[in-house]
Write an enzyme that holds these catalytic residues in place. Sequence first.
Site, PDB file in Angstrom:
ATOM      1  N   GLN A 297      -9.584   5.126   3.026  1.00  0.00           N
ATOM      2  CA  GLN A 297      -8.131   5.368   2.980  1.00  0.00           C
ATOM      3  C   GLN A 297      -7.467   5.237   1.608  1.00  0.00           C
ATOM      4  OE1 GLN A 297      -3.944   3.766   4.964  1.00  0.00           O
ATOM      5  NE2 GLN A 297      -5.832   3.047   5.862  1.00  0.00           N
TER       6      GLN A 297
ATOM      7  N   ASP B 125      -4.239  -0.388   1.517  1.00  0.00           N
ATOM      8  CA  ASP B 125      -4.934   0.875   1.249  1.00  0.00           C
ATOM      9  C   ASP B 125      -3.986   1.944   0.712  1.00  0.00           C
ATOM     10  OD1 ASP B 125      -7.494   0.146   1.886  1.00  0.00           O
ATOM     11  OD2 ASP B 125      -7.353   0.745   3.972  1.00  0.00           O
TER      12      ASP B 125
ATOM     13  N   GLY C 226      16.647  -9.903   1.564  1.00  0.00           N
ATOM     14  CA  GLY C 226      17.729 -10.063   0.598  1.00  0.00           C
ATOM     15  C   GLY C 226      18.611 -11.242   0.979  1.00  0.00           C
ATOM     16  N   GLY C 227      19.748 -11.368   0.337  1.00  0.00           N
ATOM     17  CA  GLY C 227      20.628 -12.498   0.602  1.00  0.00           C
ATOM     18  C   GLY C 227      21.480 -12.317   1.856  1.00  0.00           C
TER      19      GLY C 227
ATOM     20  N   GLU D 266      -8.355  -3.086   4.049  1.00  0.00           N
ATOM     21  CA  GLU D 266      -6.905  -3.253   4.202  1.00  0.00           C
ATOM     22  C   GLU D 266      -6.444  -4.689   4.455  1.00  0.00           C
ATOM     23  OE1 GLU D 266      -4.166  -0.962   4.206  1.00  0.00           O
ATOM     24  OE2 GLU D 266      -3.063  -2.839   4.433  1.00  0.00           O
TER      25      GLU D 266
END
Length: 416
Positions: free
Chosen positions: A16, A167, A246-247, A138
């Site tokens: 892959q 991959d 995120g915040g 993977e």
Amino acid sequence: MEALKGIKVLDFTHVQSGPTCTQLLAWFGADVIKVERPGSGDPTRAQLVDVPEADSLYFTMLNHNKRSLTLNTKNETGKQVLERLVAKCDVLVENFAPGAMERMGFGWEQIQKINPRMIMASVKGFGPGPYEDCKVYENVAQCAGGAASTTGFIDGPPTVTGAQIGDSGTGLHLALGIVTALFHRQNTGKGQRVLAAMQDSVINLCRVKLRDQQRLAAGPLEEYSQHGEGIEFGDTTPRAGNDSGGGQPGRILKCKGWDKDPNAYTYFITQAAAWPNICTAIGKTGWIEDPEYATPKARLTKLNEVFGAIEDWTMTKTKYEVMQICNPLDIPVGPILSMKEISEEKSLRETGTIVKVEHPERGPYLTVGCPVKLSASPAEVKRSPLLGEHNEEILKNVLGYEGPELQSIIDSGAIG
Ligand code: COA
């Protein structure tokens, strides 16, 4: 016009990671010649077979727009053909186990001697260091790259993700390295070695977790749900469930039908700027001004209560209705789409992100199209090659073999 027109890629990849990279180059217009072992080819041709006697979807979905040449590179004649290929191509891409190219007699030193303009690009599991000789797949990369330790819920085990960041993620990184090296070659006339290690690529994709590792020194990670729940932090970035990276606090919430449909959920972000709209939509207008709820900081210790109230509302709507209502209000939400829904989504077909391809052995099948759209160089997805389908045209037209010389290659068994 095809953006990479004229670039010849000797594609020595399998499974892959490498094929993801060369498929991208092929979509961008490079002539990708996939060199495969005679008789069997890329092992994925015969893995997870759904249609007997046909190339598997695993193979077809990673090898579009390429040509296939079978060549035994351990046979003397095969080595000579390979040498000519190295001389004629611009880029060699491989993802063999460490040392395989050298054992074949085509390490970087030899490649440079044959073709100093050659860009030799490799995927390996690890970069130089204690693990450089390891074979890697993977999930090994997801674990060694920090993704698994930060994925899942705090009271559960480390978890791998369905997105193939080890991959396909590494293949994407490698493709960028190759195009950059082609630019460099334009200025210097010289090729170079390009390496993308799967561990490095996963770490690159997990950078926000490395950010949080360092923030821990300054105190608890307040936006993590566990903070609001009073659970102490240890000395490493914890698993954060479905908290947003995120915040802005975010969670996956149930929608109408969740008890029957495992994907009747929505992602919901309580973006600070959208707070009044969120309160209005869910009928909690009192929270807009209430100092206990009005600021993001005040809400941090009440996220379970806040998301509980939002979920009481989302459970009365389908995930699509939530999207329709919230989008005009600038509230960021996203339906949890199943693979079935994605494969049936009309707009994805229209943009060519999902395409239907005809294959002579297996008939029509769905696959992903090029995810990066170039306005002047649109990518048309063409079916993957059958094993050795282009042997003759590559030997003749690319490598210039003809007459008795061509016949002797065929007679040697080098192409099977
Ligand atoms: N003709 C003759 N021999 C060929 C050949 C050809 N056309 N193509 C490959 N081979 C040989 C190689 O030379 C190698 O021989 P050697 O071990 O005697 O030197 C052999 O086939 C097997 O290659 P290898 O890469 O070791 O395959 P594997 O099945 O043992 O390992 C991986 C598979 C994926 C674990 C390994 O290739 C790897 O770690 N790759 C780097 C990381 C990676 O890309 N992992 C993700 C894959 S999605």
